[in-house]
Motif scaffolding. Structure first.
Motif, PDB file in Angstrom:
ATOM      1  N   ASN A 153      94.736 -11.265 122.152  1.00  4.53           N
ATOM      2  CA  ASN A 153      95.688 -11.400 123.230  1.00  4.53           C
ATOM      3  C   ASN A 153      96.622 -12.564 123.358  1.00  4.53           C
ATOM      4  O   ASN A 153      97.781 -12.488 123.560  1.00  4.53           O
ATOM      5  N   ASP A 154      95.965 -13.615 123.147  1.00  2.00           N
ATOM      6  CA  ASP A 154      96.866 -14.969 122.721  1.00  2.00           C
ATOM      7  C   ASP A 154      97.966 -14.818 121.809  1.00  2.00           C
ATOM      8  O   ASP A 154      98.998 -15.253 121.998  1.00  2.00           O
ATOM      9  N   ILE A 155      97.289 -14.282 120.736  1.00  2.00           N
ATOM     10  CA  ILE A 155      98.409 -14.181 119.618  1.00  2.00           C
ATOM     11  C   ILE A 155      99.324 -13.237 120.118  1.00  2.00           C
ATOM     12  O   ILE A 155     100.555 -13.108 119.752  1.00  2.00           O
ATOM     13  N   PHE A 156      98.842 -11.859 120.744  1.00  2.00           N
ATOM     14  CA  PHE A 156      99.701 -10.772 121.040  1.00  2.00           C
ATOM     15  C   PHE A 156     100.961 -11.343 121.818  1.00  2.00           C
ATOM     16  O   PHE A 156     102.081 -10.903 121.788  1.00  2.00           O
ATOM     17  N   LYS A 157     100.518 -12.166 122.907  1.00  2.00           N
ATOM     18  CA  LYS A 157     101.584 -12.631 123.948  1.00  2.00           C
ATOM     19  C   LYS A 157     102.581 -13.488 123.005  1.00  2.00           C
ATOM     20  O   LYS A 157     103.745 -13.604 123.562  1.00  2.00           O
ATOM     21  N   ARG A 158     101.988 -14.021 122.122  1.00  2.00           N
ATOM     22  CA  ARG A 158     103.018 -14.858 121.384  1.00  2.00           C
ATOM     23  C   ARG A 158     103.988 -14.339 120.272  1.00  2.00           C
ATOM     24  O   ARG A 158     105.017 -14.786 119.860  1.00  2.00           O
ATOM     25  N   ALA A 159     103.614 -13.099 120.073  1.00  2.00           N
ATOM     26  CA  ALA A 159     104.327 -12.378 119.042  1.00  2.00           C
ATOM     27  C   ALA A 159     105.943 -12.069 119.438  1.00  2.00           C
ATOM     28  O   ALA A 159     105.929 -11.535 120.439  1.00  2.00           O
ATOM     29  N   ALA A 160     106.709 -12.600 118.506  1.00  2.00           N
ATOM     30  CA  ALA A 160     108.128 -12.140 119.015  1.00  2.00           C
ATOM     31  C   ALA A 160     108.754 -11.145 118.504  1.00  2.00           C
ATOM     32  O   ALA A 160     109.799 -10.425 118.609  1.00  2.00           O
ATOM     33  N   HIS A 161     108.197 -10.658 117.147  1.00  2.15           N
ATOM     34  CA  HIS A 161     108.458  -9.748 116.263  1.00  2.15           C
ATOM     35  C   HIS A 161     107.280  -9.059 115.369  1.00  2.15           C
ATOM     36  O   HIS A 161     106.445  -9.737 115.074  1.00  2.15           O
ATOM     37  N   TYR A 162     107.370  -7.653 115.397  1.00  2.00           N
ATOM     38  CA  TYR A 162     106.774  -6.958 114.921  1.00  2.00           C
ATOM     39  C   TYR A 162     107.391  -6.263 113.481  1.00  2.00           C
ATOM     40  O   TYR A 162     108.255  -5.545 113.833  1.00  2.00           O
ATOM     41  N   LEU A 163     107.042  -6.465 112.294  1.00  2.00           N
ATOM     42  CA  LEU A 163     107.674  -5.998 111.146  1.00  2.00           C
ATOM     43  C   LEU A 163     106.490  -5.296 110.096  1.00  2.00           C
ATOM     44  O   LEU A 163     105.289  -5.729 110.126  1.00  2.00           O
ATOM     45  N   LEU A 164     106.972  -4.475 109.446  1.00  2.00           N
ATOM     46  CA  LEU A 164     106.388  -3.826 108.472  1.00  2.00           C
ATOM     47  C   LEU A 164     106.385  -4.730 107.253  1.00  2.00           C
ATOM     48  O   LEU A 164     107.577  -5.204 107.075  1.00  2.00           O
TER      49      LEU A 164
END
Length: 495
Positions: A146-157
Motif C-alpha cells: 500500500n505504501d508503494i500503491f499510494k505513491r504511484a502517479a502513473h500506471y503504464l503497460l
C-alpha cells in the motif's frame, strides 16, 4: 527511407529494420531477464528500455550502411499485460510485473465475487478474471504494497512505457488495453467502476489511442543524425504482437484464421463488429479502425509437445520425432487432452489437467508424441467450431510458429479442422506486420491489402483429407473432457 520494427517480446526483444519497400535489412534479438520467486515474475523496466535503445541504434546504423537511408518511423508491437508503476517524477517505483506473474489469484476471486462475469464479458470482452490481467495486480498492490500503491502517479503497460521513453507521451492503444480488464472495448474508454473498486483513478492512466496511431516524434536525447535517427522520426504505437503477426502473414480480412503454434496455441480471426458469443470467445479491439479480433488462447498447445520431448525423448530432435512418426502405421494412438496448465476460455477450467486415454500395450513413445499432436489439433478444431457456431466464416488457416515447421503436425491440423492451411515464407511475422503498419502510415503503400499482396509469400499449402479415424478421435476427445468435469473438481480439492 527505412522503418524500424520493435517486438516487445516476453522471452526475447526483437528489433528489425526494413526498407520503404519492406525489404528486411537486418534484425537483432536479445533475451529478457526475469526475477522469479514462487508465483512472482518481475523485471527491470529501465534495463528493458536501455536494451531497446542500444538495439535501435545498432539496427539504424546497419540500415544506414545498407542503403544510406534515414529512419522515418519506429513501430511498436509486443506483449500486452505487463504492468509498470511510475512515481510523480515518472520514474519506475518498483520492478515491473510481468504478465507471467500469477500472484493475484486471491484478487481474481475477490473481483469475481463483486463483478458479474457476464457484465465483465460485455464490457471487456474477456470471459473470466484471471491473474494475467493488470487490474488484478493493481488490487494486489493496493492490498499488499500500500505504501508503494499510494505513491504511484502513473500506471503504464509495457508498450506504453516504451512509447513514453521514445517520444515523451504516455499513450496506449485499443488492442493492448483489451487485455487490461479495465477498458470498455465497444465504447473505447476506461471502465471506471472496476478501477474505483481497486483504488485507481482514471487520471493515473495514459490516454488510449486507436491502434497504429502516431504518438509523437523521437525525443532529442535519442536523436543521432549519423545513424539516421533524426528529430522527425515518428513513434507509431502499433498494435498487439498477435495482431501485428496477423498483418505480417496476410490475415487482414474476414474469413481467415491465424494459428500460432508456439509455446501457446493462439487462434485469431478478424471481424468488423463485436461478437459476444454464447461460447464466450475472448473478444478484443483489432488493429484497424472499427475492427475486432476473436482470440482464444490455449496456454499448453505447443508447450505440450515440448514438455513431452524434454521429459521422455530428451535426446531425440523434433525432426527425428516427425521422421519416426512418418514411417509408423499407428491408427489409434492414445487420445490426449492438452490441458497441462488448465483450460482458458471458452472452456475455462483452471482445475483441468492433461490426460492420456486409451493406452494399450502396443503403443510406444512415438505414439504418445502423435497423440499430443492430435490432441492439439482437436483443441484447434474445438475453438474453430465455437467460432463457426457464432456465425464466423472460416475459409482457411494461416499457421506460424514452431509447430508450423512440422509437415506431419500441420497436415494433422488440416485434417482435423477440415481447413486448408497456408505456411508463409516469413517467420518473423510480428516484425514484418509492424513494418507494414509503418509503410502504409508513411504512404509507401496505399493500402494494407496492396502491401500484403506485394510482400507476403506462401511457402506451402496443406489440403485436408477426410479421415474417419480422426472423426472418432475428436468425438472421444470431446466426450472425455465433458466426462472429467467433476473429476477435475474433486482432484483439485483433494490435492
Amino acid at each position: 527511407m527505412n522503418i524500424i520494427a520493435i517486438d516487445l517480446g516476453t522471452t526475447n526483444i526483437k528489433v528489425a529494420v526494413y526498407s520503404k519497400r519492406l525489404k528486411l535489412l537486418t534484425t537483432l534479438s536479445e533475451s529478457v531477464s526475469y526475477h522469479r520467486k514462487n508465483e512472482f515474475v518481475e523485471f527491470d523496466a529501465e534495463a528493458y528500455f536501455i536494451c531497446i535503445r542500444k538495439m535501435v541504434e545498432q539496427v539504424a546504423a546497419l540500415g544506414k550502411a545498407a542503403n544510406n537511408e534515414d529512419i522515418t518511423q519506429i513501430v511498436l508491437t509486443g506483449q500486452a499485460e505487463s504492468l509498470i508503476l511510475l512515481d510523480s517524477e515518472k520514474n519506475p517505483l518498483r520492478p515491473a510485473i510481468s504478465w507471467l506473474d500469477m500472484r493475484s489469484r486471491k484478487e481474481c476471486d475477490e473481483l469475481t465475487s463483486v463483478f458479474d462475469t457476464d457484465q465483465c464479458y460485455q464490457i471487456t470482452g474477456q470471459p473470466e478474471i484471471i491473474p494475467t490481467w493488470p487490474i488484478t495486480k493493481m488490487l494486489w498492490l493496493n492490498r499488499n504494497e500500500n505504501d508503494i500503491f499510494k505513491r504511484a502517479a502513473h500506471y503504464l503497460l509495457l508498450k506504453d512505457y516504451i512509447v513514453y521513453r521514445l517520444c515523451g507521451r504516455m499513450a496506449g492503444d485499443y488492442s493492448i488495453y483489451s487485455f487490461s480488464h479495465y477498458f470498455n472495448i465497444t465504447q473505447k474508454c476506461y471502465w471506471k467502476e472496476i478501477l474505483d473498486y481497486c483504488g485507481v483513478r482514471v487520471e493515473q492512466l495514459p490516454e488510449v489511442l486507436p491502434s497504429c496511431s502516431i504518438a509523437g516524434t523521437l525525443l532529442p536525447g535519442l536523436v543521432n543524425e549519423s545513424l539516421g535517427l533524426n528529430s522527425e522520426v515518428k513513434i507509431n504505437i502499433g498494435t498487439l504482437d498477435h495482431f501485428a503477426g496477423m498483418i505480417g502473414t496476410g490475415n487482414i480480412i474476414e474469413g481467415i484464421v491465424s494459428e500460432s503454434a508456439g509455446t501457446v496455441l493462439a487462434i485469431a480471426t478478424l471481424i468488423h463488429k463485436p461478437v459476444f458469443s454464447a461460447g464466450r470467445l475472448p473478444l478484443n479491439c483489432g488493429p484497424f479502425p472499427d475492427s475486432y479480433v476473436l482470440l482464444p488462447v490455449c496456454e499448453s498447445g505447443g508447450f505440450s509437445l515440448e514438455w513431452y520431448k524434454n521429459n521422455f525423448l530428451p535426446d531425440v530432435s523434433f525432426a527425428d520425432i516427425n521422421n519416426a512418426l512418418s514411417q509408423k502405421q499407428t491408427v489409434f494412438p492414445p487420445v490426449f487432452l492438452p490441458y497441462l496448465t488448465g483450460v482458458n476460455a471458452p472452456d475455462f477450467n483452471e482445475n483441468a489437467s492433461g490426460v492420456f486415454f486409451g493406452i494399450k500395450a502396443s503403443h510406444d513413445k512415438y505414439d504418445f508424441a502423435l497423440s499430443i499432436m492430435q490432441g492439439v489439433a482437436c483443441l484447434l478444431r474445438k475453438n474453430l467450431d465455437y467460432m463457426r457456431d457464432s456465425g464466423i466464416e472460416i475459409n482457411k488457416i494461416i499457421s506460424v510458429g514452431g509447430g508450423a515447421k512440422s509437415p506431419l503436425w500441420t497436415q494433422v491440423k488440416s485434417d482435423f479442422s477440415n481447413c486448408e492451411i497456408e505456411i508463409p515464407e516469413n517467420e518473423e511475422a510480428a516484425c514484418l506486420g509492424a513494418a507494414i503498419i509503418g509503410a502504409v502510415s508513411e504512404g509507401y503503400f496505399k493500402t494494407f491489402e496492396i502491401a500484403v499482396d506485394m510482400n507476403i509469400k506462401i511457402a506451402k499449402r496443406y489440403t485436408p483429407s477426410k479421415r474417419d479415424d480422426y472423426e472418432k478421435t475428436y468425438h472421444i476427445f470431446s466426450l472425455l473432457y465433458s466426462a472429467l468435469g467433476d473429476v477435475y473438481t474433486v482432484n483439485a480439492k483433494e490435492r
